[in-house]
Write a protein that holds these residues in place. Structure first.
Motif, PDB file in Angstrom:
ATOM      1  N   VAL A   1      16.844  12.753 -21.801  1.00 54.06           N
ATOM      2  CA  VAL A   1      15.804  12.345 -22.751  1.00 54.06           C
ATOM      3  C   VAL A   1      16.384  12.005 -24.110  1.00 54.06           C
ATOM      4  CG1 VAL A   1      14.011  13.660 -21.574  1.00 54.06           C
ATOM      5  CG2 VAL A   1      15.310  14.731 -23.430  1.00 54.06           C
ATOM      6  N   VAL A   2      17.644  12.342 -24.344  1.00 52.50           N
ATOM      7  CA  VAL A   2      18.309  11.956 -25.590  1.00 52.50           C
ATOM      8  C   VAL A   2      19.696  11.424 -25.245  1.00 52.50           C
ATOM      9  CG1 VAL A   2      17.066  13.671 -26.968  1.00 52.50           C
ATOM     10  CG2 VAL A   2      19.329  14.236 -26.043  1.00 52.50           C
ATOM     11  N   ASP A   3      20.233  10.625 -26.148  1.00 50.93           N
ATOM     12  CA  ASP A   3      21.598  10.126 -26.033  1.00 50.93           C
ATOM     13  C   ASP A   3      22.447  10.868 -27.063  1.00 50.93           C
ATOM     14  OD1 ASP A   3      23.930   8.705 -25.704  1.00 50.93           O
ATOM     15  OD2 ASP A   3      23.273   7.004 -26.907  1.00 50.93           O
ATOM     16  N   PHE A   4      23.313  11.753 -26.570  1.00 50.19           N
ATOM     17  CA  PHE A   4      24.186  12.489 -27.480  1.00 50.19           C
ATOM     18  C   PHE A   4      25.292  11.549 -27.967  1.00 50.19           C
ATOM     19  CE2 PHE A   4      22.312  15.906 -24.953  1.00 50.19           C
ATOM     20  CZ  PHE A   4      21.876  16.753 -25.969  1.00 50.19           C
ATOM     21  N   GLU A   5      25.362  11.367 -29.263  1.00 47.19           N
ATOM     22  CA  GLU A   5      26.333  10.433 -29.846  1.00 47.19           C
ATOM     23  C   GLU A   5      27.545  11.150 -30.428  1.00 47.19           C
ATOM     24  OE1 GLU A   5      23.361   6.834 -31.161  1.00 47.19           O
ATOM     25  OE2 GLU A   5      23.696   8.471 -32.595  1.00 47.19           O
ATOM     26  N   ARG A   6      27.330  12.341 -30.945  1.00 46.50           N
ATOM     27  CA  ARG A   6      28.429  13.102 -31.529  1.00 46.50           C
ATOM     28  C   ARG A   6      28.135  14.585 -31.349  1.00 46.50           C
ATOM     29  NH1 ARG A   6      29.901  14.285 -37.057  1.00 46.50           N
ATOM     30  NH2 ARG A   6      28.058  13.140 -37.770  1.00 46.50           N
ATOM     31  N   ILE A   7      29.188  15.358 -31.057  1.00 46.81           N
ATOM     32  CA  ILE A   7      29.042  16.802 -30.851  1.00 46.81           C
ATOM     33  C   ILE A   7      30.150  17.494 -31.629  1.00 46.81           C
ATOM     34  CG2 ILE A   7      28.977  18.679 -29.176  1.00 46.81           C
ATOM     35  CD1 ILE A   7      28.224  16.562 -27.049  1.00 46.81           C
ATOM     36  N   ARG A   8      29.774  18.452 -32.473  1.00 49.97           N
ATOM     37  CA  ARG A   8      30.750  19.218 -33.238  1.00 49.97           C
ATOM     38  C   ARG A   8      30.731  20.662 -32.739  1.00 49.97           C
ATOM     39  NH1 ARG A   8      28.847  19.213 -38.554  1.00 49.97           N
ATOM     40  NH2 ARG A   8      29.819  17.178 -38.915  1.00 49.97           N
ATOM     41  N   ILE A   9      31.883  21.142 -32.267  1.00 54.42           N
ATOM     42  CA  ILE A   9      31.996  22.489 -31.700  1.00 54.42           C
ATOM     43  C   ILE A   9      32.957  23.294 -32.574  1.00 54.42           C
ATOM     44  CG2 ILE A   9      32.655  23.851 -29.685  1.00 54.42           C
ATOM     45  CD1 ILE A   9      32.273  21.224 -28.047  1.00 54.42           C
TER      46      ILE A   9
ATOM     47  N   VAL B   1      27.614  24.995 -32.408  1.00 54.17           N
ATOM     48  CA  VAL B   1      27.696  23.632 -31.926  1.00 54.17           C
ATOM     49  C   VAL B   1      26.552  22.819 -32.517  1.00 54.17           C
ATOM     50  CG1 VAL B   1      26.465  24.279 -29.804  1.00 54.17           C
ATOM     51  CG2 VAL B   1      27.756  22.146 -29.877  1.00 54.17           C
ATOM     52  N   THR B   2      26.900  21.640 -33.020  1.00 59.02           N
ATOM     53  CA  THR B   2      25.901  20.742 -33.593  1.00 59.02           C
ATOM     54  C   THR B   2      25.881  19.448 -32.790  1.00 59.02           C
ATOM     55  OG1 THR B   2      26.228  21.657 -35.802  1.00 59.02           O
ATOM     56  CG2 THR B   2      25.163  19.502 -35.652  1.00 59.02           C
ATOM     57  N   TYR B   3      24.684  19.034 -32.393  1.00 60.33           N
ATOM     58  CA  TYR B   3      24.497  17.824 -31.588  1.00 60.33           C
ATOM     59  C   TYR B   3      23.844  16.749 -32.456  1.00 60.33           C
ATOM     60  CZ  TYR B   3      24.451  21.765 -28.325  1.00 60.33           C
ATOM     61  OH  TYR B   3      24.726  22.949 -27.677  1.00 60.33           O
ATOM     62  N   PHE B   4      24.417  15.579 -32.490  1.00 61.12           N
ATOM     63  CA  PHE B   4      23.842  14.431 -33.166  1.00 61.12           C
ATOM     64  C   PHE B   4      23.394  13.453 -32.076  1.00 61.12           C
ATOM     65  CE2 PHE B   4      27.002  16.418 -35.780  1.00 61.12           C
ATOM     66  CZ  PHE B   4      26.439  16.488 -37.047  1.00 61.12           C
ATOM     67  N   PHE B   5      22.127  13.056 -32.079  1.00 56.91           N
ATOM     68  CA  PHE B   5      21.588  12.345 -30.927  1.00 56.91           C
ATOM     69  C   PHE B   5      20.515  11.345 -31.319  1.00 56.91           C
ATOM     70  CE2 PHE B   5      19.348  16.354 -31.432  1.00 56.91           C
ATOM     71  CZ  PHE B   5      18.014  15.956 -31.444  1.00 56.91           C
ATOM     72  N   LEU B   6      20.226  10.461 -30.363  1.00 55.65           N
ATOM     73  CA  LEU B   6      19.141   9.495 -30.465  1.00 55.65           C
ATOM     74  C   LEU B   6      18.139   9.793 -29.356  1.00 55.65           C
ATOM     75  CD1 LEU B   6      17.907   6.758 -31.501  1.00 55.65           C
ATOM     76  CD2 LEU B   6      19.290   5.657 -29.707  1.00 55.65           C
ATOM     77  N   PRO B   7      16.883  10.058 -29.686  1.00 56.48           N
ATOM     78  CA  PRO B   7      15.887  10.233 -28.619  1.00 56.48           C
ATOM     79  C   PRO B   7      15.759   8.950 -27.791  1.00 56.48           C
ATOM     80  CG  PRO B   7      15.035  11.025 -30.717  1.00 56.48           C
ATOM     81  CD  PRO B   7      16.300  10.280 -31.024  1.00 56.48           C
ATOM     82  N   LEU B   8      15.617   9.096 -26.479  1.00 55.13           N
ATOM     83  CA  LEU B   8      15.464   7.939 -25.593  1.00 55.13           C
ATOM     84  C   LEU B   8      14.012   7.700 -25.207  1.00 55.13           C
ATOM     85  CD1 LEU B   8      18.540   8.479 -23.235  1.00 55.13           C
ATOM     86  CD2 LEU B   8      18.350   6.936 -25.194  1.00 55.13           C
TER      87      LEU B   8
ATOM     88  N   TRP C   1      31.417  27.693 -21.530  1.00 54.59           N
ATOM     89  CA  TRP C   1      31.894  28.203 -22.819  1.00 54.59           C
ATOM     90  C   TRP C   1      31.240  27.538 -24.026  1.00 54.59           C
ATOM     91  CZ3 TRP C   1      34.878  25.283 -26.361  1.00 54.59           C
ATOM     92  CH2 TRP C   1      35.395  24.078 -25.893  1.00 54.59           C
ATOM     93  N   VAL C   2      30.440  26.502 -23.779  1.00 55.27           N
ATOM     94  CA  VAL C   2      29.664  25.913 -24.862  1.00 55.27           C
ATOM     95  C   VAL C   2      28.395  25.314 -24.257  1.00 55.27           C
ATOM     96  CG1 VAL C   2      30.990  23.757 -24.704  1.00 55.27           C
ATOM     97  CG2 VAL C   2      29.655  24.216 -26.748  1.00 55.27           C
ATOM     98  N   PRO C   3      27.230  25.558 -24.837  1.00 54.02           N
ATOM     99  CA  PRO C   3      26.006  24.907 -24.324  1.00 54.02           C
ATOM    100  C   PRO C   3      26.078  23.408 -24.613  1.00 54.02           C
ATOM    101  CG  PRO C   3      25.530  26.184 -26.318  1.00 54.02           C
ATOM    102  CD  PRO C   3      26.949  26.482 -25.958  1.00 54.02           C
ATOM    103  N   ILE C   4      25.866  22.602 -23.585  1.00 59.68           N
ATOM    104  CA  ILE C   4      26.151  21.174 -23.730  1.00 59.68           C
ATOM    105  C   ILE C   4      25.477  20.403 -22.600  1.00 59.68           C
ATOM    106  CG2 ILE C   4      28.231  20.998 -22.286  1.00 59.68           C
ATOM    107  CD1 ILE C   4      29.541  19.675 -24.877  1.00 59.68           C
ATOM    108  N   TYR C   5      25.271  19.112 -22.778  1.00 53.86           N
ATOM    109  CA  TYR C   5      24.845  18.253 -21.675  1.00 53.86           C
ATOM    110  C   TYR C   5      26.092  17.952 -20.853  1.00 53.86           C
ATOM    111  CZ  TYR C   5      22.915  14.331 -19.058  1.00 53.86           C
ATOM    112  OH  TYR C   5      22.503  13.490 -18.038  1.00 53.86           O
ATOM    113  N   ASP C   6      26.176  18.537 -19.676  1.00 54.40           N
ATOM    114  CA  ASP C   6      27.432  18.569 -18.908  1.00 54.40           C
ATOM    115  C   ASP C   6      27.330  17.657 -17.688  1.00 54.40           C
ATOM    116  OD1 ASP C   6      29.988  19.321 -18.297  1.00 54.40           O
ATOM    117  OD2 ASP C   6      29.484  21.312 -17.553  1.00 54.40           O
TER     118      ASP C   6
END
Length: 826
Positions: free
Chosen positions: A55-63, A78-85, A174-179
């Motif tokens: 539902v989102v496009d993750f563009e940048r992830i800072r861990i 962790v910080t997620y930078f994203f665009l809603p789809l 080890w990190v919550p993420i879209y995997d």
């Protein structure tokens, strides 16, 4: 990853779907028999899409992470930078296994978060096309994905490291993420750790800040997007060998700081590999830098994390170690993934072959350029043998979810070889260049690869992809030939009759391939024809303009096509082929057939084998001769055979020496002095084998042999374990205790494996060893765990040892471990 690595991504199709597919295919074939429509109806194994919705496009992830290695704990933000789809998004589901999320926020605004055993769900409201960000603080104790070898060694002898392994879906541990690989993002990794250690992660090192608490914060950043399973970090005590490619790309090649002499032999040709691929692919290395790092107890062979390959330290050693387990092939394999896998990435689980087959294929081309045509042919033969071995079990297509390693790696690479032969090498590379450029930093599936040949070359290759990827099996050819003459013109030819004898059904086709048929005549001339073999039976004529006798004939010279073949030849034909065939692999095949032919007399056979041993330069046919003679007492009756064995024992090529010592069932007295010289061989593996053979052949001198071998190898564990087993067999208790120590958690897994098997051979166990075996049984490295399981099972069958394990059941921390071990002790 390499062919022996962790389980591969698979498509999730059900048995029911497969049965329906086959039924539909059979119905189509039945309908075809009732119609005059000439169009060929193709039955393919079409895989249902497994692409994950998002539902989102993750563009940048800072861990940003810290570690408590003593307790194997990760503390992160962790910080997620994203665009809603979607027009409105009210929740974002992240993969996260057993995460403890302490806060979730959007800027300074707190967000509601819910966790399960496998997910982290963040609730809020986000609207397209407004970009946004979310930050989570979390802790976890990962069981997979990130590992802490050495920190629980009470003796402090083992290297202390932290490293990750994300493929296929383990970054989430080890990190919550879209995997999942269908979404790529640029990543930053900020790692704070003890200043005595070196930290490596993806991308460029932006900063390195020393902190007042004795730690350093390392900040790495990717400038291009990549899949999240490729996020990595490695922490240990390393030195760094710095090199640059011809185009100036920096290489940072990590080595164990206490062994700087290991760096050069491990990383030999690394810069040349990058230059080679850039030139061949026509696409520059797609990242800013490239690093490599060895780690201990690695669960795979190596892993192509973007810009930073991790590999098992069993590939890291001195120049003698490289004779036994060279890194060069794995090095090239993982580097190739920087284009095929990282630069362009599979869209979903159906397309893993687009990574692994390509990373298996291109090392062959590198070896061909740097080491010659013979090694290229030999590597291709190894792949063909692996693929055919899998084909003996079933006829699954490469794209089947259960295709297996031999198809995803080896068969796929062989298919690329055949494709290059069909379209032409220059054209093949042009299509690959188009494929890479068109999908740069994107995701792909098999149809994209097929389409690249249509777009770049104007070729419709559906017939090729259909039979080699979407359908299963391999062709089996029965070949016979005879001289024929045209009664009207008097022209003579050699006519081949080629039959395809494999099972032909809805999912196993009659194969359509262009094949070269080559005839060599008694006057030294040769003629060849390239013909399409497509029907059940084909007849192909090769000209015989000088009306010469046939010396030998070849079907598919060079063995390009993946196939089984039935092509009987006389002794004279085999000898001529072994002597005169232009390509090494064809001479090898003749020697192999000659060695196996029981109708050929020993005297003729051994003299031809000896002749070819001395005439050939590549190790494969020479090693074949040595194995044949070493395993045959009948052939060893001849002086020329003994001479060959003597020469092989001291041969310049380690592959030949290894073949000789491995194949000797017993060391005859006349050969013993030469075998004794192998106790100082440059190869540790050859030394260990020679020691084992000599201890059996001359037990009175076994202890002397053990001392000599160990001194010559400077205490190398592989040799010391064999030496201590020999000493322990003769009552040396200190040697026995050293073996137990080598089985302990103070050593990396290959040493532990060897020690455990040595103690099994001695049939000796005590409570200390039982504890080490139980710890290894539940180790994260499954190769170690598998050996431990087998050794425990061996001892548990004996009542005097079973109780040693039963008494330690209560000491296991997890209930499932206690129950599993209890079952295995039954």
């Amino acid at each position: 990853m390499t062919a022996n690595d962790v389980q591969h991504l698979r498509c999730k199709t059900t048995v029911k779907q497969f049965v329906v597919l086959v039924a539909l295919a059979l119905m189509a074939l039945a309908l075809r028999s009732q119609t005059s429509d000439p169009e060929r109806i193709i039955s393919r194994y079409e895989l249902p899409s497994t692409e994950r919705e998002r539902v989102v496009d993750f563009e940048r992830i800072r861990i940003a992470v810290r570690f408590d290695p003593a307790h194997k704990r990760v503390m992160g933000r962790v910080t997620y930078f994203f665009l809603p789809l979607r027009t409105v998004v009210d929740s974002i589901v992240l993969d996260g296994v057993r995460m403890s999320v302490t806060s979730a926020r959007r800027g300074t605004q707190p967000l509601r978060v819910q966790t399960t055993d496998s997910t982290v769900v963040v609730y809020g409201r986000w609207e397209y096309p407004n970009r946004d960000s979310v930050t989570l603080d979390y802790e976890c104790i990962p069981r997979r994905g990130l590992y802490f070898p050495g920190w629980d060694d009470p003796t402090n002898r083992k290297r202390k490291q932290i490293w990750t392994q994300g493929q296929p879906f383990d970054t989430r541990h080890w990190v919550p993420i879209y995997d999942y690989p269908n979404d790529k993002a640029m990543t930053e990794t900020i790692i704070t750790f003890d200043s005595a250690y070196t930290v490596l992660s993806n991308g460029v090192l932006r900063s390195k800040r020393r902190n007042s608490d004795g730690t350093i914060t390392w900040h790495y950043e990717m400038t291009k997007p990549h899949a999240t399973y490729l996020i990595m970090l490695a922490i240990g005590k390393y030195g760094v060998l710095e090199r640059r490619t011809g185009r100036g790309i920096p290489l940072r090649l990590h080595y164990y700081a206490d062994h700087p002499e290991w760096a050069e032999p491990t990383y030999r040709y690394s810069a040349e590999m990058v230059d080679f691929l850039e030139k061949l692919l026509g696409v520059p290395y797609p990242w800013d830098s490239y690093a490599q790092v060895p780690v201990q107890d690695y669960i795979a062979g190596a892993m192509e994390n973007t810009t930073a390959t991790v590999f098992g330290d069993f590939f890291h050693g001195d120049i003698r170690s490289m004779l036994d387990r060279p890194y060069i092939g794995v090095n090239m394999h993982e580097l190739t993934h920087q284009w095929f896998g990282d630069f362009i990435t599979q869209r979903d689980e159906r397309s893993i072959w687009l990574h692994e087959s390509f990373a298996t294929f291109y090392p062959k081309l590198f070896f061909r350029q740097f080491f010659g045509e013979d090694i290229y042919q030999w590597m291709r033969r190894g792949e063909q043998n692996a693929a055919l071995g899998a084909g003996n079990n079933n006829a699954l297509p490469i794209l089947h979810r259960n295709a297996g390693t031999a198809r995803i790696y080896s068969k796929g690479s062989a298919v690329l070889d055949m494709l290059m032969d069909v379209v032409g090498e220059e054209e093949f590379h042009r299509a690959i260049q188009h494929y890479l450029r068109h999908h740069a930093y994107g995701t792909v599936e098999t149809r994209d690869f097929e389409q690249a040949f249509a777009d770049a070359l104007g070729m419709n290759l559906q017939w090729f992809f259909d039979q080699w990827l979407y359908r299963g099996g391999e062709p089996s050819y029965r070949i016979r030939y005879q001289p024929v003459s045209n009664p009207q013109t008097g022209q003579q030819s050699v006519e081949f009759t080629v039959e395809q004898t494999q099972v032909n059904d809805a999912l196993q086709p009659l194969f359509r391939m262009p094949v070269v048929l080559e005839v060599h005549y008694s006057d030294g001339s040769s003629q060849r024809v390239r013909a399409w073999i497509a029907n059940r039976t084909e007849h192909v004529r090769v000209p015989n303009p000088q009306k010469q006798d046939v010396a030998f004939a070849l079907f598919d010279p060079g063995s390009i096509i993946l196939k089984r073949i039935d092509f009987p030849k006389s002794a004279d034909e085999l000898i001529a082929q072994a002597r005169l065939a232009p390509r090494m692999i064809d001479r090898y095949d003749a020697l192999e057939a000659l060695a196996a032919d029981s109708t050929i007399g020993d005297s003729l056979k051994v003299h031809v084998l000896a002749e070819r041993f001395r005439a050939e330069r590549f190790h494969a046919p020479r090693a074949l001769v040595v194995r044949t003679i070493a395993r045959s007492q009948a052939l060893q009756r001849f002086d020329v055979a003994r001479a060959v064995l003597g020469e092989a024992i001291s041969d310049r090529d380690v592959e030949v020496r290894r073949a000789a010592i491995t194949s000797l069932r017993v060391v005859p007295d006349w050969l013993r002095p030469r075998v004794e010289a192998l106790l100082a061989d440059s190869s540790y593996a050859v030394v260990a084998l020679a020691l084992e053979r000599l201890a059996v052949a001359n037990p009175d001198r076994a202890l002397d042999y053990a001392d000599r071998a160990e001194r010559a190898c400077n205490g190398k564990a592989r040799v010391s374990i064999v030496a201590d087993r020999i000493r322990a067999e003769r009552g040396d208790r200190s040697a026995l205790l050293r073996l137990v120590d080598h089985a302990s958690p103070s050593f990396e897994f290959t040493t532990r494996d060897q020690a455990m098997n040595a103690l099994r051979a001695l049939n000796w166990c005590d409570s200390t060893l039982a504890g080490y075996l139980i710890e290894a049984r539940f180790h994260f490295n499954q190769r170690l765990a598998g050996v431990a399981r087998d050794v425990i099972a061996f001892f548990a069958r004996q009542a005097q040892y079973r109780s040693l394990f039963q008494r330690q059941l209560d000491g296991l921390p997890e209930r499932w471990q206690r129950e599993q071990l209890e079952d295995e002790l039954q």
